[in-house]
Write an enzyme that holds these catalytic residues in place. Structure first.
Site, mmCIF file in Angstrom:
data_model
loop_
_atom_site.group_PDB
_atom_site.id
_atom_site.type_symbol
_atom_site.label_atom_id
_atom_site.label_comp_id
_atom_site.label_asym_id
_atom_site.label_seq_id
_atom_site.Cartn_x
_atom_site.Cartn_y
_atom_site.Cartn_z
ATOM 1 C CB SER A 49 -0.951 0.019 1.200
ATOM 2 O OG SER A 49 -0.223 -0.017 2.413
ATOM 3 C CG ASP A 55 -4.102 5.252 7.318
ATOM 4 O OD1 ASP A 55 -2.931 5.020 7.663
ATOM 5 O OD2 ASP A 55 -4.570 4.815 6.244
ATOM 6 C CG HIS A 69 -1.005 3.829 4.821
ATOM 7 N ND1 HIS A 69 -2.198 3.286 5.276
ATOM 8 C CD2 HIS A 69 -0.401 2.856 4.103
ATOM 9 C CE1 HIS A 69 -2.308 2.036 4.839
ATOM 10 N NE2 HIS A 69 -1.226 1.755 4.125
#
Length: 362
Positions: free
Chosen positions: A49, A337, A340
């Site tokens: 991600s 978040d 990340h």
């Protein structure tokens, strides 16, 4: 809700640091000045991600970020599927190298020819070196990312010819970012640690990573940056789930990351000597990220133990949504978040780390 939170937290272990990504190049003021007669035509990204530019948008998985507030500071405030409030490492590196402003996802339905020539990301949030890791959350494995790369090469040859394709492939920068989910999610959260010791497990990770790098090398890659694993025990979500009442960094997780990193470093230094004309470089992100967490004031940051989205303690992916709310000023936060970094966090890492590695690719 507690079960759902744990699920997502596990899914994103430490990939968050991957931001560090952008640490590959020496950033001066504006666009980086490369050595004379040197070109970097494109950026290619593989992994999880940290470098997923939206490939998960069109697949059946809960690991997505194509909704608000993700992307609130991106161009026109669009939620593209990047796990960030704004730009991510592939974008920032391409920007610093003067290639383009953003690197798109390979599976973006609006992908154009010019995009193909400047690079794409094949990465998928939730993926890892262990083949079981992407299966757990139904995302795109590294082997499937490799198949997409082969498909990409065919498209590029059809568009610009074999000679230009060869030039693009051999002179571009390849970024490989994975391993965090293999440890934080698969190994620790899902109980593999009870069945296999960490030493043998990290050996398998390194073997898989080495094989992957050799495969992209065989397809034309020469400048390859392989990112290590950050201090995953210090991610906001991991602090919440395993850091006790005061949410301390989880030392056991950090030690596992350090063990894997030491093996990655040795393996890729060795591989660089074996592959003709290659520049395979292991990128240490563990120490730069830890410094960012421990001394945020040096980087113009204030908050490093929680994210900007919601409470900042647990929200990630679908748990970070339009109902979560966000902090008043995300430029003060390292994390967007619970896994990340913010674009501001990524940029801070760029300034610190790129200078260390840029010359090793030329």
């Amino acid at each position: 809700m507690k079960h759902l939170s744990s699920y997502f937290v596990a899914t994103y272990n430490s990939k968050v640091f991957f931001y560090v990504f952008v640490l590959l190049w020496a950033a001066c003021e504006g666009v980086i000045k490369l050595p004379e007669n040197t070109t970097v035509p494109a950026i290619f990204a593989f992994g999880d991600s940290i470098v997923d530019q939206g490939n998960n948008n069109g697949i059946k998985t809960l690991i997505k970020a194509n909704f608000m507030p993700y992307g609130k500071d991106f161009e026109a405030g669009v939620s593209t599927g990047r796990f960030c409030n704004g730009k991510t490492p592939p974008d920032l590196i391409a920007e610093e190298l003067g290639i383009t402003e953003i690197i798109p996802a390979y599976l973006d339905p609006n992908l154009k020819l010019e995009d193909l020539k400047k690079g794409v990301s094949f990465a998928s949030g939730g993926s890892g070196y262990n083949p079981e890791t992407p299966k757990l959350v139904s995302v795109i494995s590294l082997s499937d990312q490799l198949e997409s790369f082969k498909e990409y090469i065919g498209k590029l040859q059809g568009a610009v010819g074999e000679e230009e394709t060869h030039n693009i492939l051999t002179n571009s920068l390849y970024i490989v970012v994975a391993g965090s989910d293999d440890l934080a999610n698969t190994y620790f959260t899902l109980g593999v640690s009870k069945l296999q010791d960490i030493n043998s497990y990290t050996d398998l990770m390194v073997s898989s990573a080495s094989s992957f790098v050799q495969e992209i090398y065989n397809l034309g890659a020469r400048r390859i940056a392989v990112f290590g694993i950050p201090p995953i025990g210090c991610l906001p979500a991991q602090r919440t789930l395993a850091g006790g009442g005061v949410r301390m960094c989880v030392e056991k997780y950090n030690q596992a990351a350090q063990l894997a990193n030491s093996k990655f470093s040795s393996e890729f230094d060795s591989l660089a000597e074996k592959l003709p004309e290659s520049k395979v470089v292991y990128i240490d992100i563990y120490n730069p990220v830890l410094d960012l967490i421990q001394r945020p004031q040096n980087y113009g940051l204030e908050v490093t133990d929680r994210g900007c989205c919601g409470t900042g303690n647990i929200e990630v992916a679908v748990l970070c949504n339009k109902y979560s709310g966000t902090c008043p000023d995300d430029t003060k936060y390292l994390f967007w978040d619970s896994y990340h970094p913010t674009e501001r966090g990524y940029r801070a890492l760029v300034d610190q780390i790129l200078q260390k590695y840029v010359n090793r690719f030329f």
